[in-house]
Each structure stands twice: as structure tokens, then as C-alpha cells.
Design an enzyme around this catalytic site. Structure first.
Site, PDB file in Angstrom:
ATOM      1  N   ASP A 111       0.842  -1.193   0.000  1.00 43.73           N
ATOM      2  CA  ASP A 111       0.000   0.000   0.000  1.00 43.73           C
ATOM      3  C   ASP A 111       0.882   1.251   0.000  1.00 43.73           C
ATOM      4  O   ASP A 111       1.707   1.423  -0.886  1.00 43.73           O
ATOM      5  CB  ASP A 111      -0.952  -0.074   1.203  1.00 43.73           C
ATOM      6  CG  ASP A 111      -2.028   0.993   1.193  1.00 43.73           C
ATOM      7  OD1 ASP A 111      -3.040   0.789   0.508  1.00 43.73           O
ATOM      8  OD2 ASP A 111      -1.850   2.022   1.859  1.00 43.73           O
TER       9      ASP A 111
ATOM     10  N   HIS B  30      -7.178  -6.850   0.019  1.00 38.63           N
ATOM     11  CA  HIS B  30      -6.063  -5.912  -0.052  1.00 38.63           C
ATOM     12  C   HIS B  30      -4.915  -6.242   0.901  1.00 38.63           C
ATOM     13  O   HIS B  30      -3.755  -5.977   0.595  1.00 38.63           O
ATOM     14  CB  HIS B  30      -6.599  -4.508   0.258  1.00 38.63           C
ATOM     15  CG  HIS B  30      -5.572  -3.430   0.277  1.00 38.63           C
ATOM     16  ND1 HIS B  30      -4.791  -3.124  -0.813  1.00 38.63           N
ATOM     17  CD2 HIS B  30      -5.208  -2.556   1.262  1.00 38.63           C
ATOM     18  CE1 HIS B  30      -3.986  -2.109  -0.510  1.00 38.63           C
ATOM     19  NE2 HIS B  30      -4.210  -1.758   0.745  1.00 38.63           N
TER      20      HIS B  30
END
Length: 289
Positions: free
Chosen positions: A104, A270
Site C-alpha cells: 500500500d 487488499h
């Protein structure tokens, strides 16, 4: 959670960076994403420490690292500055080169490290991102809906800060639940750490600055470096059940930014290191050797 790792706090680049270190072997730097801390690696760091000296840090503005007041243009939270933090930290620990894994926001910092310090980064793993510039330039309704926070967090201060601070636990949990696909993957101990750190108004302020920089000065830097490619071998991993998998040809996008690219989808949302630690850890080990 990382009980066999030694905690440290080191001053670099005018701030103090918090982190842990453990294991033995070639150095491996782990950089976390939003809205988490270095504790996000707790399921795979011990495994990696069997073969590498693992260093996991909190980015500036996150966790227990310093949170300098953002400049008016958020330039002290641009990825170039955040990358320099980590390179100077590794030098202070005695490492002139290392392997690098980022998730991320940490992956975006890692991308900048690979461009600005190619002699440092020997192998690179990026988790669940496409290049920032490519994502912004391809903005459509689907992207803006799924990644609404990219546009919410960049609004002028103190608008997003005020709304998030009204109920930081709710906002944090909403992020984890909506971006991931298995909320049970987050242990109570990990959630406790994320909540503790995210309740700090300084963290909320700093992380908004991180996103404001990403939408402004980071894009300028990315455009300036379009003719420069990542020279180290690159592995890209993404969540098979997540937005990146649905929206982008991940390999093709990174082939435009790097010379040697391999990658695969992981059966997760994610948060690969927590939702699918076994598959993620194996893919990383196979790549690093």
C-alpha cells in the site's frame, strides 16, 4: 506480536523512526501501508527472519514514528522524503544495500526508493498497488468509488481530519473491512495496535498529508521520472479478491515502470500479509531465494 524482534527508535532525516529488527542474513526492509503500522507484518516477519535480517518500520507520520507538522504543500510527506527516511535508517543500521517489500503506501515509498536509490534496492516486492500516476490518470467512476479515500483525504485541512477524528475506530474498521475480504484475519492484538496509533490526531493529520502529497508533488516527481525504470528485479503481488485485480492489468502496468517484472494474484483482499500469510510468504521466499 513480534516478540523475538528487538525494538529500536533511531533519528534520521530530522525525525525519529520507530521499528523492530530480527533474524539473520541479508537485510530485508518491510514497509507497511495505510492505516496500519509495522505490526501488519506480524504473521510473516518471523518466517522471513529465518533467512533474512528483517527490519520493519513505521513510516513517518504513522505508528510510533515522529509526526512532523505538515508543511503547507505537504512536501515533507512526499514519497521522496519518506524514501530518504528509510534509506538513511538502513545506513544507520549498517546496511548499504537490502531487499525491500512494501504494501500500500509503503509500496509507493518503496517504488520511490527503487527510483532514487537504485544501488540500495537489490530486489523489490510491491503488494497490491498499481503505479500512482497511472491510477490517477485513469480515474473513472469505478476507481473514484472504490478509492474514495484518495479524494477525501486530500481535501483541505481540517475537513477530513475533523471527520475522521470524530470516530477514528469506526473509520479504521471501515477501511479494513471494505478493502479486505476477511476481517477475521486481523487479530485482536493487531487491531488494538492499529486503533491505539490511529486515535492520535497527529497520525490522522500526517496521513492526510501523505495522501495530499501523493496527489500533488508525488505526481510531479513521477512525471519527471517517466523515462526511468526500476532496475532491480520486481515481484508484484495483488489480492485476487480486491479492486486492483478487477481494475488493472497489474503486470503490464509495472512492465512500463520496471525492467524485470514477475507477479501473481494471491487469494485475498487488499491485506495480503494478514489475509493470506502462507501464500504471500511462499511467493516472497521463492522470489528472494
Amino acid at each position: 506480536m513480534l516478540t523475538n524482534f528487538r525494538k529500536f527508535q533511531l533519528e534520521v532525516n530530522g525525525i525519529t523512526i520507530n521499528g523492530v529488527k530480527g533474524g539473520r542474513g541479508f537485510p530485508l526492509l518491510l514497509l507497511h501501508g495505510y492505516p496500519q503500522t509495522h505490526q501488519m507484518w506480524h504473521k510473516i516477519a518471523p518466517r522471513l527472519a529465518a533467512n533474512f535480517t528483517v527490519i520493519a518500520t513505521d513510516l513517518r507520520g504513522y505508528g510510533d514514528s515522529d509526526k512532523p507538522l505538515p508543511l503547507e504543500d505537504s512536501s515533507n510527506y512526499c514519497k521522496r522524503v519518506m524514501a530518504l527516511d528509510q534509506v538513511l535508517l538502513m545506513e544507520k543500521l549498517g546496511y548499504q544495500e537490502f531487499y525491500l517489500i512494501g504494501h500500500d503506501r509503503g509500496a509507493r515509498v518503496s517504488h520511490r526508493i527503487a527510483l532514487d536509490f537504485p544501488e540500495k534496492d537489490k530486489k523489490l516486492v510491491l503488494l497490491d498497488i498499481a503505479p500512482t500516476l497511472a491510477m490517477y490518470e485513469a480515474t473513472d467512476k469505478t476507481f473514484a468509488t472504490a478509492y474514495y479515500h484518495w479524494f477525501f483525504l486530500i481535501q483541505p485541512s481540517p475537513f477530513p481530519e475533523t471527520l475522521i477524528a470524530a470516530n477514528p475506530d469506526y473509520y479504521l474498521q471501515h477501511c479494513l473491512q471494505s478493502w479486505g475480504r476477511d476481517f477475521s484475519a486481523f487479530t485482536e492484538e493487531a487491531l488494538g495496535e492499529y486503533r491505539r496509533c490511529f486515535r492520535d490526531l497527529r497520525t490522522i493529520t500526517a496521513t492526510c498529508a501523505d495522501y495530499r502529497a501523493a496527489a500533488t508533488i508525488d505526481l510531479e516527481h513521477d512525471r519527471q521520472d517517466l523515462d526511468q525504470k526500476i532496475s532491480s528485479p520486481l515481484l508484484v503481488l495483488w489480492g485476487k479478491k480486491g479492486f486492483i485485480a478487477r481494475q488493472y492489468d497489474v503486470i503490464a502496468l509495472w512492465q512500463q515502470r520496471a525492467n524485470q517484472v514477475t507477479g501473481q494474484a494471491i487469494a485475498s483482499g487488499h491485506f495480503l500479509p494478514e489475509e493470506a500469510p502462507e501464500e504471500t510468504g511462499q511467493a516472497i521466499e521463492d522470489f528472494l531465494g
